[in-house]
Design an enzyme around this catalytic site. Structure first.
Site, short mmCIF file in Angstrom:
data_model
loop_
_atom_site.label_atom_id
_atom_site.label_comp_id
_atom_site.label_asym_id
_atom_site.label_seq_id
_atom_site.Cartn_x
_atom_site.Cartn_y
_atom_site.Cartn_z
N ASP A 29 -12.24 -8.85 3.19
CA ASP A 29 -12.71 -9.89 3.67
C ASP A 29 -13.83 -9.86 4.37
OD1 ASP A 29 -11.76 -10.40 6.56
OD2 ASP A 29 -10.23 -9.31 5.46
N GLU B 109 0.81 -1.26 0.07
CA GLU B 109 0.04 0.13 0.04
C GLU B 109 0.98 1.47 -0.10
OE1 GLU B 109 -3.64 -0.38 2.61
OE2 GLU B 109 -2.15 -1.61 3.81
N1 ADE Z 1 -7.55 -6.62 8.18
C1 ADE Z 1 -8.26 -7.19 7.11
N2 ADE Z 1 -9.26 -8.10 7.36
C2 ADE Z 1 -9.05 -8.35 8.56
C3 ADE Z 1 -9.68 -9.19 9.61
N3 ADE Z 1 -10.52 -10.16 9.29
N4 ADE Z 1 -9.59 -9.17 10.85
C4 ADE Z 1 -8.50 -8.10 11.18
N5 ADE Z 1 -7.78 -7.15 10.40
C5 ADE Z 1 -8.11 -7.37 9.17
#
Ligand code: ADE
Length: 264
Positions: free
Chosen positions: A217, A12
Site C-alpha cells: 500500500d 506468509e
Molecule cells: N505494513 C503494511 N503496510 C503498512 C503501513 N501502511 N504502515 C505500517 N505497516 C504496514
C-alpha cells in the site's frame, strides 16, 4: 548455519511450514516455532505477530532458545517514497524506529543509550536477498501471481529497492504522516511495524539479520483497502518464492565454500 525466518502474518508463513522437511513444532511464549529443513537449510520458522515488542521477543527467543545464527524477516510494508510502488520489493540497508522520540534528552529517532538511530542490516545477506528477489521476478513472478490479482493491484513490472526501512507501532494510513516521515528520514523506502526491532535485537546480540518486504500500500488513506487480499494472493507468494530462492542460493554458497576449504 541455522536460519530463523520470522513472518508477521500467518498467510506468509504457511507455505514455508508446508515446504519444510521433517517439521517439528515447539510452543514457547505463545508462539509456534517450526524446526526443520528448508531446501537443505536448517531453519526455524515463526510467526511474530504484529508490532515491535512482539517482533523483539520473537527474535530474542530464536537466538537464545533455538540457537539461530542468522535472522530473516519477511512481510509487507507501506511505500515510504513516491518512487516505490505497490508490488515492488524492498530490502533493508538499515532500519530506524520512527516512533522513538526521547527528545530533548536524546535526538529524535535515537534509541536511548545505544547512540544509534539507524540499525544496520547485514550487507551480505541483503545482497543475497536482492539476488533471490531478482530471480523471483525474472523466473517465478509471471506464473506465481494470478492474472486477475496482477490486474487488480496494477502489478506490471515490479522493481526492487534497497534502502532505509522505518518501523513503528502504527499502521501508517495518512498522507501527511508518510510525507513527514519521508522528509525526516532521507533514503526512506518503506514503513512497517517490526523490522527495526529485530535489527536492534540482532545488533545487540551480534548476529546478522535481513529484512525483505513486499509493498502492499501507499501508507495513505487507502492503505487498508484490500490489505488481506493482497497478503494472501500476492505477498504470500512473493515471500515463498524469494525465501525458496534465497535458501537454494545459500545452500550452493555453503557447498562451494566447504569444497573450496577442503581443496576440492
Ligand atoms: N505494513 C503494511 N503496510 C503498512 C503501513 N501502511 N504502515 C505500517 N505497516 C504496514
Amino acid at each position: 548455519m541455522r536460519l530463523g525466518i520470522i513472518s508477521a502474518l500467518y498467510e506468509e508463513q504457511q507455505g514455508l511450514v508446508e515446504a519444510m522437511e521433517r517439521p517439528y513444532k515447539l510452543i514457547h511464549g505463545e508462539r509456534e516455532y517450526w524446526l526443520g529443513q528448508l531446501w537443505e537449510i536448517d531453519a526455524v520458522c515463526v510467526l511474530s505477530r504484529i508490532g515491535k515488542v512482539a517482533a523483539a521477543l520473537t527474535a530474542a527467543t530464536l537466538v537464545e532458545k533455538f540457537g539461530v545464527t542468522h535472522i530473516l524477516f519477511t512481510g509487507v510494508a507501506g511505500a515510504g517514497d513516491k518512487t516505490v510502488q505497490v508490488g515492488d520489493i524492498v530490502v533493508a540497508e538499515s532500519l530506524v524506529q520512527h516512533d522513538m522520540d526521547a527528545s530533548p534528552l536524546f535526538p529524535r529517532f535515537e534509541v536511548p543509550l545505544t547512540g544509534l538511530t539507524h540499525f544496520p542490516a547485514d550487507h551480505r545477506l541483503g545482497a543475497r536477498l536482492m539476488d533471490a528477489a531478482q530471480s523471483f521476478l525474472d523466473n517465478d513472478f509471471e506464473e506465481a501471481i494470478d492474472p486477475l490479482e496482477k490486474a487488480a493491484f496494477h502489478l506490471s513490472r515490479p522493481r526492487i529497492h534497497r534502502g532505509l526501512i522505518a518501523s513503528g507501532d502504527q499502521f501508517v494510513n495518512d498522507r501527511e504522516h508518510i510525507n513527514g516521515l519521508n522528509a525526516a528520514l532521507p533514503g526512506l523506502v518503506a514503513v512497517e511495524m517490526e523490522g527495526a526491532a529485530v535489527a536492534q535485537v540482532c545488533h545487540e546480540l551480534g548476529l546478522p539479520c535481513a529484512v525483505i518486504r513486499t509493498i502492499s500500500d501507499n501508507a495513505n488513506e487507502n492503505a487498508a483497502t484490500d490489505f488481506m487480499r493482497f497478503v494472501k494472493s500476492v505477498a504470500a507468494r512473493y515471500a515463498f518464492h524469494i525465501v525458496r530462492r534465497f535458501c537454494l542460493e545459500t545452500e550452493e554458497t555453503i557447498v562451494q565454500a566447504s569444497s573450496e576449504a577442503a581443496g576440492v
